[in-house]
Scaffold this active site. Structure first.
Site, mmCIF file in Angstrom:
data_model
loop_
_atom_site.group_PDB
_atom_site.id
_atom_site.type_symbol
_atom_site.label_atom_id
_atom_site.label_comp_id
_atom_site.label_asym_id
_atom_site.label_seq_id
_atom_site.Cartn_x
_atom_site.Cartn_y
_atom_site.Cartn_z
ATOM 1 N N GLU A 73 0.831 -1.211 0.000
ATOM 2 C CA GLU A 73 0.000 0.000 0.000
ATOM 3 C C GLU A 73 0.869 1.265 0.000
ATOM 4 O OE1 GLU A 73 -3.917 -1.831 2.277
ATOM 5 O OE2 GLU A 73 -2.487 -0.650 3.427
ATOM 6 N N GLU A 83 -6.517 -7.530 -0.853
ATOM 7 C CA GLU A 83 -7.031 -7.532 0.515
ATOM 8 C C GLU A 83 -8.524 -7.253 0.461
ATOM 9 O OE1 GLU A 83 -5.096 -5.052 3.379
ATOM 10 O OE2 GLU A 83 -3.065 -5.681 2.772
#
Length: 590
Positions: free
Chosen positions: A146, A222
Site C-alpha cells: 500500500e 485484501e
C-alpha cells in the site's frame, strides 16, 4: 500455471499470530473452505528483533509455515514488503530503526535501504528454495505494501524489485494499493502486476483500477471481510451475508481474491500496533478481525457463507473434512499467591541510566514495554501544573510513591501537584501501547519524547529504568506471599499464581476486577488487558500449557478488586458493533 489459467482464491493467515502447533489446523480449515492459496505478510521486527540478530525458529519459522502449506497442496503468496501495516507494531518495521534519528523510512534513503538489504540478505535465502520456480509453493511475492498511501518514490519501489530479482526471486511480483487515483499513481510500478485492496464497492473499485491497468487480471489482494478493534471501542463485526454478496460480485467479474483476514489470530506480547488518523488509537491484543475463522480457530457463520458462494461458482467442488475441533476447557479460578511491587525492585529488573533529560526508549536501545523516569523536585510548590511534553503513550505519575494521576497521549492534560517544603521524588511510569502502523506518523518514539515541566520550568536530572520485560526478567524478582485474607491488590506490581491442568486445552483468561496490564503463561507473553475494553478475555492456546502446574504472572499497573483470575472456556471480545461497509471502502483506510 503450467499452461492453464488459475484463479487465486486466497486467505490471509499470519504465521506470527498463530502458535506453530496450530498452523496445520488453520491451513486445513482454509483448504476445507474451498481456498487454493494462503497469503502471509512477513514481519521484519519478528525476524530481526535486534539489529543483526536474526530469528527464524519457533513462531518465526516462516519457511516451515510455507513448507507445510505446500505439503497440503496450497499455493502461497508472500508479502515481505518490508513494511506490512497489518495493524502490527510499527507496521512490521523493527523499532531499532528509530535509533537512527536521521533515517527516512520507506524511501530511497541510503541508510534505510542498507538496513533493508541486510534483512533481505538473511530473509530471501529462507524463501528462495520454496519458490514455485524451484518446485515450492510460493507463486507470488509483494514488492511493497500500500505504498501509494504513504509516498510516490518509484525509485524506491524499483530498488526493492531489483533487490528481490537479484537475490533470485523469479516468481510473479506485485504491488497492492487502494483503488484511488493518488494511491494507484504513487504505489504501482511499470512492468509489475498491480492489485487493489477494498472491503466493499467491488465494481467501483475495479473500474478505477481499469483506468490504470486496462489489460491486467483483476485481483483484490485484501478483501476486508471484517475489521480490527481499538481499545475503548466496541468489537467490530460484519454480517456474513454482506461479505458473501461482495465476494459473489468479485467472482462474477472473473477476479481473484485474497481474504484479509481468513484467520486473524492474536497480537501476542507487545506486538499490537496503533492508528493515528485524528488521534492515537492503539489496537487490542485480539486480532480476531471477525474473520471466517475465529481467533481460536473455530469456523464462524461467515465461513459457511463464503463456502456456499465458492460452491455456486464451481470453485468449491469437493467436500474436504474439517479437522477435529480443538478442545476448550475451563480451569476455574486461579488465586494469585505471591506478589512483587515494581518500584521496590527496579534495580533488580533494570540498570539505572542517568540522563539530563527524560530520553525516549529508542535512544536507550529499548524497543517495547515500559520505562520509568524518576527525579527529585525541590519544594515548596503548591498547585503547580505538571506537563509531560509529548508522552507516548500512557503515563502514571507518583509523588513520593503516591499516585497523583494518569496522563494519556490522546488526552494530554496537565496534572496539579503539590511538593512539600522538603522536596519530593517524582516518578513517572510510561507504557508503550504500540507504535503507529499506517500513515504519515510512522516515526513514533516511545516514552517521554520532549520533557517534563512544572508550569513553564523544565525539570532536569533524571534516573531512567528500562522495562522491556523480555527474557528471564521474572527470575530476578523477590516474591512475597499474599495473605489469604487479601481481597484487593495494589499496583504497579507483579502477581503470580499456579493453575493445574490435567489435560492441556485452549482456554481464556478473564480478568474481571483487574484494571490494566499484561499476562504471562509459563513465560509466554499473551498480551495486554484493559478494563476499558472491548476485549474481556485473553486467548490461551492449549500448546502454551503443560500437564501439571502452570505459572501465570500478571503485571497490574493500578490494582485489582480481586486476588484471582479465571480460566474459562468461553471467549469474550466485547459488545459487538456492526461494521459500516462505507467506512472500509478505502477512503483513507479509516
Amino acid at each position: 500455471m503450467n499452461g492453464e489459467p488459475v484463479r487465486i482464491i486466497s486467505g490471509a493467515i499470519h504465521y506470527f499470530r498463530v502458535v506453530p502447533e496450530y498452523w496445520r489446523d488453520r491451513l486445513l480449515k482454509l483448504q476445507a473452505c474451498g481456498f487454493n492459496t494462503v497469503e502471509t505478510y512477513v514481519a521484519w521486527n519478528v525476524h530481526e528483533p535486534e539489529e543483526g540478530r536474526f530469528c527464524f525458529d519457533g513462531i518465526a519459522d516462516v519457511a516451515e509455515f510455507i513448507r507445510l502449506a505446500g505439503e497440503l497442496g496450497l499455493h502461497v503468496i508472500v508479502r515481505p514488503s518490508p513494511y506490512i501495516c497489518a495493524e502490527w507494531e510499527f507496521g512490521g518495521l523493527p523499532a531499532w530503526l528509530l535509533g537512527y534519528t536521521d533515517m527516512r523510512l520507506r524511501c530511497s534513503d541510503p541508510l534505510y535501504l542498507s538496513k533493508v538489504d541486510a534483512y533481505y540478505d538473511a530473509l530471501i535465502p529462507q524463501l528462495k528454495p520454496l519458490l514455485c520456480t524451484n518446485g515450492g509453493p510460493i507463486i507470488a511475492v509483494q514488492i511493497e505494501n500500500e505504498y501509494g498511501s504513504y509516498g510516490n518514490d518509484h525509485g524506491y519501489l524499483d530498488y526493492l524489485r531489483r533487490g528481490l530479482i537479484d537475490r533470485g526471486v523469479d516468481v510473479l511480483l506485485f504491488t497492492s494499493d487502494g483503488p484511488t487515483d493518488q494511491m494507484l499513481q504513487g504505489g504501482t510500478l511499470d512492468g509489475v502486476l498491480a492489485t487493489v485492496n477494498f472491503g466493499s464497492k467491488a465494481a467501483e473499485s475495479f473500474a478505477k483500477f481499469r483506468q490504470y491497468r486496462p489489460d491486467e487480471p483483476l485481483m483484490c489482494m485484501e478483501y476486508w471481510n471484517g475489521w480490527f478493534d481499538h481499545w475503548m471501542e466496541e468489537h467490530h463485526t460484519r454480517d456474513a451475508a454482506d461479505v458473501a454478496a461482495v465476494l459473489d460480485e468479485m467472482l462474477e467479474a472473473d477476479a481473484s481474491v485474497n481474504f484479509y483476514m481468513f484467520h486473524g489470530g492474536t497480537n501476542f506480547g507487545f506486538y499490537n500496533g496503533a492508528n493515528h488518523i485524528k488521534t492515537y488509537e492503539p489496537t487490542v491484543t485480539s486480532y480476531d478481525y471477525d474473520s471466517p475463522l475465529t481467533e481460536w480457530g473455530e469456523p464462524a457463520p461467515k465461513y459457511w457463507a463464503v463456502r456456499e458462494v465458492l460452491r455456486k461458482h464451481g470453485i468449491f467442488t469437493r467436500d474436504i473434512p474439517l479437522p477435529e475441533p480443538i478442545p476448550r476447557r475451563s480451569y476455574g479460578q486461579v488465586a494469585m499467591t505471591s506478589c512483587a511491587g515494581l518500584f521496590g525492585q527496579l534495580e533488580k529488573l533494570s540498570a539505572k541510566i542517568a540522563r539530563t533529560n527524560p530520553e525516549p526508549m529508542e535512544k536507550l536501545g529499548q524497543n517495547y514495554g515500559y520505562i520509568v523516569y524518576t527525579t527529585q523536585v525541590s519544594g515548596p510548590r503548591r498547585g503547580q501544573e505538571l506537563h509531560l511534553q509529548e508522552v507516548h503513550d500512557r503515563a502514571q505519575v507518583f509523588v513520593d510513591g503516591v499516585p497523583v494521576g494518569v496522563v494519556e497521549r490522546w488526552n494530554l492534560q496537565p496534572l496539579i501537584v503539590d511538593i512539600p517544603s522538603e522536596g519530593a521524588s517524582l516518578t513517572i511510569l510510561v507504557e508503550n501501547m504500540g507504535r503507529i502502523n499506517y500513515g504519515p506518523l510512522l516515526k513514533d518514539y516511545k516514552g517521554i519524547t520532549e520533557g517534563v515541566r512544572l508550569d513553564n520550568q523544565f525539570l532536569f536530572g533524571w534516573d531512567i529504568y528500562r522495562l522491556p520485560l523480555n527474557g528471564s526478567w521474572a527470575s530476578a524478582l523477590e516474591w512475597s506471599d499474599i495473605p489469604q485474607e487479601t481481597r484487593e491488590l495494589s499496583g504497579p506490581a507483579f502477581y503470580r499464581g499456579t493453575v493445574e491442568a490435567e489435560e492441556p486445552a485452549d482456554t481464556f483468561i478473564r480478568l474481571d476486577g483487574w484494571r490494566k496490564g499484561i499476562v504471562f503463561v509459563n513465560g509466554f507473553h499473551l498480551g495486554r488487558y484493559w478494563e476499558r475494553g472491548p476485549q474481556k478475555t485473553l486467548y490461551v492456546p492449549g500448546p502454551l500449557l503443560k500437564k501439571g502446574a502452570n505459572e501465570i504472572i500478571v503485571f497490574e499497573l493500578h490494582g485489582a478488586e480481586a486476588s484471582s483470575v479465571a480460566l474459562v472456556d468461553t471467549p469474550d471480545l466485547g459488545k459487538a458493533k456492526g461494521v459500516d461497509t462505507a467506512v472500509i471502502s478505502f477512503a483513507d483506510e479509516e
